[in-house]
Design a protein around this motif. Structure first.
Motif, PDB file in Angstrom:
ATOM      1  N   VAL A 146       0.464  -0.543   0.216  1.00 26.23           N
ATOM      2  CA  VAL A 146       0.136  -0.079  -0.275  1.00 26.23           C
ATOM      3  C   VAL A 146       1.374   1.334  -0.168  1.00 26.23           C
ATOM      4  CG1 VAL A 146      -1.719  -1.544   1.432  1.00 26.23           C
ATOM      5  CG2 VAL A 146      -0.119   0.196   2.468  1.00 26.23           C
ATOM      6  N   ALA A 147       0.212   2.612  -0.066  1.00 20.04           N
ATOM      7  CA  ALA A 147       1.040   3.573  -0.119  1.00 20.04           C
ATOM      8  C   ALA A 147       0.124   5.002   0.046  1.00 20.04           C
ATOM      9  CB  ALA A 147       1.417   3.516  -1.938  1.00 20.04           C
ATOM     10  N   ILE A 148       1.254   5.779   1.061  1.00 22.90           N
ATOM     11  CA  ILE A 148       0.535   6.898   1.448  1.00 22.90           C
ATOM     12  C   ILE A 148       0.743   7.946   0.558  1.00 22.90           C
ATOM     13  CG2 ILE A 148       0.322   8.720   3.341  1.00 22.90           C
ATOM     14  CD1 ILE A 148      -0.991   6.234   4.208  1.00 22.90           C
ATOM     15  N   ALA A 149       0.092   8.352  -0.276  1.00 22.95           N
ATOM     16  CA  ALA A 149       0.604   9.210  -1.382  1.00 22.95           C
ATOM     17  C   ALA A 149      -0.223  10.688  -1.827  1.00 22.95           C
ATOM     18  CB  ALA A 149       0.358   8.385  -2.641  1.00 22.95           C
ATOM     19  N   TRP A 150       0.426  11.813  -2.762  1.00 26.28           N
ATOM     20  CA  TRP A 150      -0.109  12.474  -2.423  1.00 26.28           C
ATOM     21  C   TRP A 150      -0.699  12.945  -4.242  1.00 26.28           C
ATOM     22  CZ3 TRP A 150      -1.990  16.558   0.330  1.00 26.28           C
ATOM     23  CH2 TRP A 150      -1.335  16.568   1.385  1.00 26.28           C
ATOM     24  N   LEU A 151      -1.900  12.368  -4.866  1.00 24.37           N
ATOM     25  CA  LEU A 151      -2.844  12.878  -5.728  1.00 24.37           C
ATOM     26  C   LEU A 151      -2.364  13.548  -6.286  1.00 24.37           C
ATOM     27  CD1 LEU A 151      -6.183  11.377  -4.895  1.00 24.37           C
ATOM     28  CD2 LEU A 151      -4.366  10.360  -5.059  1.00 24.37           C
ATOM     29  N   PRO A 152      -2.556  13.995  -8.242  1.00 25.35           N
ATOM     30  CA  PRO A 152      -2.391  12.059  -8.889  1.00 25.35           C
ATOM     31  C   PRO A 152      -1.990  11.140  -8.852  1.00 25.35           C
ATOM     32  CG  PRO A 152      -2.061  14.361  -9.800  1.00 25.35           C
ATOM     33  CD  PRO A 152      -1.395  15.083  -8.558  1.00 25.35           C
ATOM     34  N   LEU A 153      -2.379  10.074  -8.936  1.00 19.75           N
ATOM     35  CA  LEU A 153      -1.549   9.260  -9.699  1.00 19.75           C
ATOM     36  C   LEU A 153      -1.764   9.279 -10.619  1.00 19.75           C
ATOM     37  CD1 LEU A 153      -2.396   7.470  -6.105  1.00 19.75           C
ATOM     38  CD2 LEU A 153      -0.037   7.996  -6.661  1.00 19.75           C
ATOM     39  N   PRO A 154      -1.253   7.692 -11.692  1.00 17.34           N
ATOM     40  CA  PRO A 154      -1.395   7.622 -13.019  1.00 17.34           C
ATOM     41  C   PRO A 154      -2.992   6.792 -13.050  1.00 17.34           C
ATOM     42  CG  PRO A 154       0.893   7.081 -12.370  1.00 17.34           C
ATOM     43  CD  PRO A 154      -0.042   7.299 -11.419  1.00 17.34           C
ATOM     44  N   ASP A 155      -3.619   7.371 -13.680  1.00 11.73           N
ATOM     45  CA  ASP A 155      -5.216   6.930 -13.678  1.00 11.73           C
ATOM     46  C   ASP A 155      -5.053   5.868 -15.140  1.00 11.73           C
ATOM     47  OD1 ASP A 155      -7.636   6.139 -13.526  1.00 11.73           O
ATOM     48  OD2 ASP A 155      -8.342   7.569 -14.080  1.00 11.73           O
ATOM     49  N   THR A 156      -4.497   4.307 -14.828  1.00 12.27           N
ATOM     50  CA  THR A 156      -4.228   3.522 -15.416  1.00 12.27           C
ATOM     51  C   THR A 156      -5.133   2.312 -15.396  1.00 12.27           C
ATOM     52  OG1 THR A 156      -2.635   2.219 -14.123  1.00 12.27           O
ATOM     53  CG2 THR A 156      -1.945   3.890 -15.618  1.00 12.27           C
ATOM     54  N   GLY A 157      -5.659   2.387 -14.290  1.00  9.98           N
ATOM     55  CA  GLY A 157      -6.640   1.064 -13.915  1.00  9.98           C
ATOM     56  C   GLY A 157      -6.401  -0.118 -13.171  1.00  9.98           C
ATOM     57  N   ARG A 158      -4.423   0.230 -12.485  1.00  7.32           N
ATOM     58  CA  ARG A 158      -4.288  -1.103 -11.806  1.00  7.32           C
ATOM     59  C   ARG A 158      -4.166  -0.343 -10.320  1.00  7.32           C
ATOM     60  NH1 ARG A 158      -0.363  -0.286 -16.639  1.00  7.32           N
ATOM     61  NH2 ARG A 158       0.937   0.989 -15.449  1.00  7.32           N
ATOM     62  N   LEU A 270      -4.199  13.888   0.152  1.00  4.58           N
ATOM     63  CA  LEU A 270      -3.430  12.630   0.450  1.00  4.58           C
ATOM     64  C   LEU A 270      -4.754  11.255  -0.035  1.00  4.58           C
ATOM     65  CD1 LEU A 270      -0.412  11.706   1.866  1.00  4.58           C
ATOM     66  CD2 LEU A 270      -1.901  12.303   4.174  1.00  4.58           C
ATOM     67  N   ALA A 271      -3.760  10.627  -0.239  1.00  2.21           N
ATOM     68  CA  ALA A 271      -4.518   9.454   0.075  1.00  2.21           C
ATOM     69  C   ALA A 271      -4.059   8.132   0.660  1.00  2.21           C
ATOM     70  CB  ALA A 271      -5.059   9.151  -1.621  1.00  2.21           C
ATOM     71  N   VAL A 272      -4.890   6.907   0.327  1.00  2.00           N
ATOM     72  CA  VAL A 272      -4.239   5.567   0.806  1.00  2.00           C
ATOM     73  C   VAL A 272      -3.815   5.132  -0.386  1.00  2.00           C
ATOM     74  CG1 VAL A 272      -6.492   4.690   2.062  1.00  2.00           C
ATOM     75  CG2 VAL A 272      -3.541   3.927   2.226  1.00  2.00           C
ATOM     76  N   ALA A 273      -3.039   4.372  -1.660  1.00  2.00           N
ATOM     77  CA  ALA A 273      -2.911   3.995  -2.375  1.00  2.00           C
ATOM     78  C   ALA A 273      -2.917   1.919  -2.520  1.00  2.00           C
ATOM     79  CB  ALA A 273      -2.480   4.307  -3.644  1.00  2.00           C
ATOM     80  N   TRP A 274      -3.886   1.027  -2.965  1.00  2.00           N
ATOM     81  CA  TRP A 274      -3.603   0.235  -3.420  1.00  2.00           C
ATOM     82  C   TRP A 274      -3.511  -0.734  -5.198  1.00  2.00           C
ATOM     83  CZ3 TRP A 274      -7.382   1.944  -1.478  1.00  2.00           C
ATOM     84  CH2 TRP A 274      -8.875   1.800  -2.481  1.00  2.00           C
ATOM     85  N   ARG A 275      -2.992  -2.115  -5.129  1.00  2.00           N
ATOM     86  CA  ARG A 275      -3.294  -2.415  -6.061  1.00  2.00           C
ATOM     87  C   ARG A 275      -4.981  -3.438  -6.094  1.00  2.00           C
ATOM     88  NH1 ARG A 275       1.393  -4.447  -3.846  1.00  2.00           N
ATOM     89  NH2 ARG A 275       3.618  -4.090  -5.271  1.00  2.00           N
ATOM     90  N   THR A 276      -4.832  -2.337  -7.212  1.00  2.00           N
ATOM     91  CA  THR A 276      -6.530  -2.416  -7.375  1.00  2.00           C
ATOM     92  C   THR A 276      -7.253  -4.155  -7.567  1.00  2.00           C
ATOM     93  OG1 THR A 276      -6.825  -1.438  -8.862  1.00  2.00           O
ATOM     94  CG2 THR A 276      -8.865  -2.641  -9.534  1.00  2.00           C
ATOM     95  N   ASN A 277      -6.267  -5.296  -7.818  1.00  2.00           N
ATOM     96  CA  ASN A 277      -6.974  -6.839  -7.331  1.00  2.00           C
ATOM     97  C   ASN A 277      -6.036  -7.327  -6.227  1.00  2.00           C
ATOM     98  OD1 ASN A 277      -4.282  -6.940  -7.998  1.00  2.00           O
ATOM     99  ND2 ASN A 277      -3.892  -7.766  -9.864  1.00  2.00           N
ATOM    100  N   ASP A 278      -5.562  -6.264  -5.556  1.00  2.00           N
ATOM    101  CA  ASP A 278      -5.534  -7.603  -4.196  1.00  2.00           C
ATOM    102  C   ASP A 278      -6.448  -7.133  -3.734  1.00  2.00           C
ATOM    103  OD1 ASP A 278      -4.089  -7.577  -2.112  1.00  2.00           O
ATOM    104  OD2 ASP A 278      -2.223  -6.724  -1.967  1.00  2.00           O
ATOM    105  N   ASP A 279      -7.624  -7.819  -2.999  1.00  2.00           N
ATOM    106  CA  ASP A 279      -8.580  -7.604  -1.943  1.00  2.00           C
ATOM    107  C   ASP A 279      -8.054  -8.605  -0.687  1.00  2.00           C
ATOM    108  OD1 ASP A 279      -8.306  -9.823  -2.650  1.00  2.00           O
ATOM    109  OD2 ASP A 279     -10.340 -10.080  -3.801  1.00  2.00           O
TER     110      ASP A 279
END
Length: 300
Positions: A146-158, A270-279
């Motif tokens: 996971v990541a604590i990240a400032w937006l924007p992040l790449p909007d690739t769907g991943r 500020l967002a928390v981000a993760w891989r879309t397929n990681d459930d």
């Protein structure tokens, strides 16, 4: 063909017991004929007789003594390697690796750690600083979970994310800068300033932290920085100015840099981000804990 570790274990058992029957039934739990066949195959593979046998005794040959001296530490090393790998796998399975590019602060980590301990006892958090040039904050590879990240992040769907804080954008100035005495500045005030930029590989975040879409003229770039620490060093050295989140103005406070609000700029998220397929449950718990910590009002 090289012998298997199993063959060496069979050999050591016979060598230590000096009995095929006892080694087979009491240590290896296989039939005595099967053990005899394996030892004969090992001898064929090694091109050496390892045991002298008669109806009543079993003795090691000179070649057998040499092999025993080598086989014991070899098997011990393999057992230690298996234990180390198992321990590493267990640790990884219960460790959530958190990527970040600027210091997290904001009381987030103590709150999230407490929440994780409550809901997922035994889990640990491990933190990895990721350079600005990694637009996915480590999530495009296997560096972090996971990541604590400032937006924007790449909007690739991943990648998926959830906003946990919204903060004004400020500007970091050298302490002796002409605007340092102001309580606030505008983007127009900064129009002719040289900026410290994120590298081009940072993707959309580079444009956002230059306010490229909100200014009348293209920003003038003095230099690029790979980390927040490099950015502040460049500002302190007088190479240029840099935009930052309001909360980071306090976190990175230093005597040779002055931070001021920039009026009229859109806020940073500020967002928390993760891989879309990681459930995984641990991901869900971490994301929810970040949101609860920064977004929900504290209870009396």
């Amino acid at each position: 063909m090289d012998p298997h570790l199993r063959d060496l274990r069979y050999f050591v058992a016979v060598a230590e017991e000096l009995s095929f029957t006892k080694a087979a039934t009491e240590r290896l739990f296989i039939s005595q004929p099967a053990l005899s066949r394996q030892i004969r195959r090992l001898e064929t593979s090694m091109r050496a007789t390892l045991f002298e046998r008669d109806r009543r005794t079993v003795r090691l040959t000179t070649a057998g003594e040499v092999l025993l001296a080598q086989a014991r530490p070899l098997l011990a090393q393999w057992d230690e390697a298996r234990r180390a790998v198992a321990e590493a796998a267990t640790t990884r399975d219960t460790t959530l690796r958190v990527g970040f590019q600027t210091r997290i602060g904001r009381g987030l980590i103590p709150g999230v750690t407490a929440r994780m301990a409550e809901l997922l006892p035994g889990w640990k958090l491990a933190f990895r600083q990721v350079p600005w040039g990694d637009a996915g904050v480590g999530l495009d590879g296997s560096d972090v979970d996971v990541a604590i990240a400032w937006l924007p992040l790449p909007d690739t769907g991943r990648l998926s994310w959830r906003v946990v804080a919204t903060e004004e954008r400020w500007v970091a100035l050298p302490a002796n800068h002409r605007l340092a005495g102001r309580h606030a500045v505008t983007l127009t005030d900064l129009a002719d300033e040289a900026f410290i930029a994120l590298p081009a590989a940072a993707g959309p975040a580079r444009r956002f932290w230059l306010a490229a879409d909100e200014r009348q003229t293209a920003p003038r770039i003095a230099t690029e920085a790979e980390t927040a620490e490099e950015t502040f060093e460049a500002v302190a050295s007088g190479l240029g100015v840099a935009l930052l989140a309001a909360g980071n103005a306090e976190i990175y406070r230093r005597d040779d840099v002055v931070c001021r609000p920039v009026a009229g700029l859109s806020a940073g998220e500020l967002a928390v981000a993760w891989r879309t397929n990681d459930d995984r449950q641990a991901i869900r718990v971490f994301v929810d804990a970040c949101f609860r910590c920064l977004c929900e009002p504290s209870r009396p």
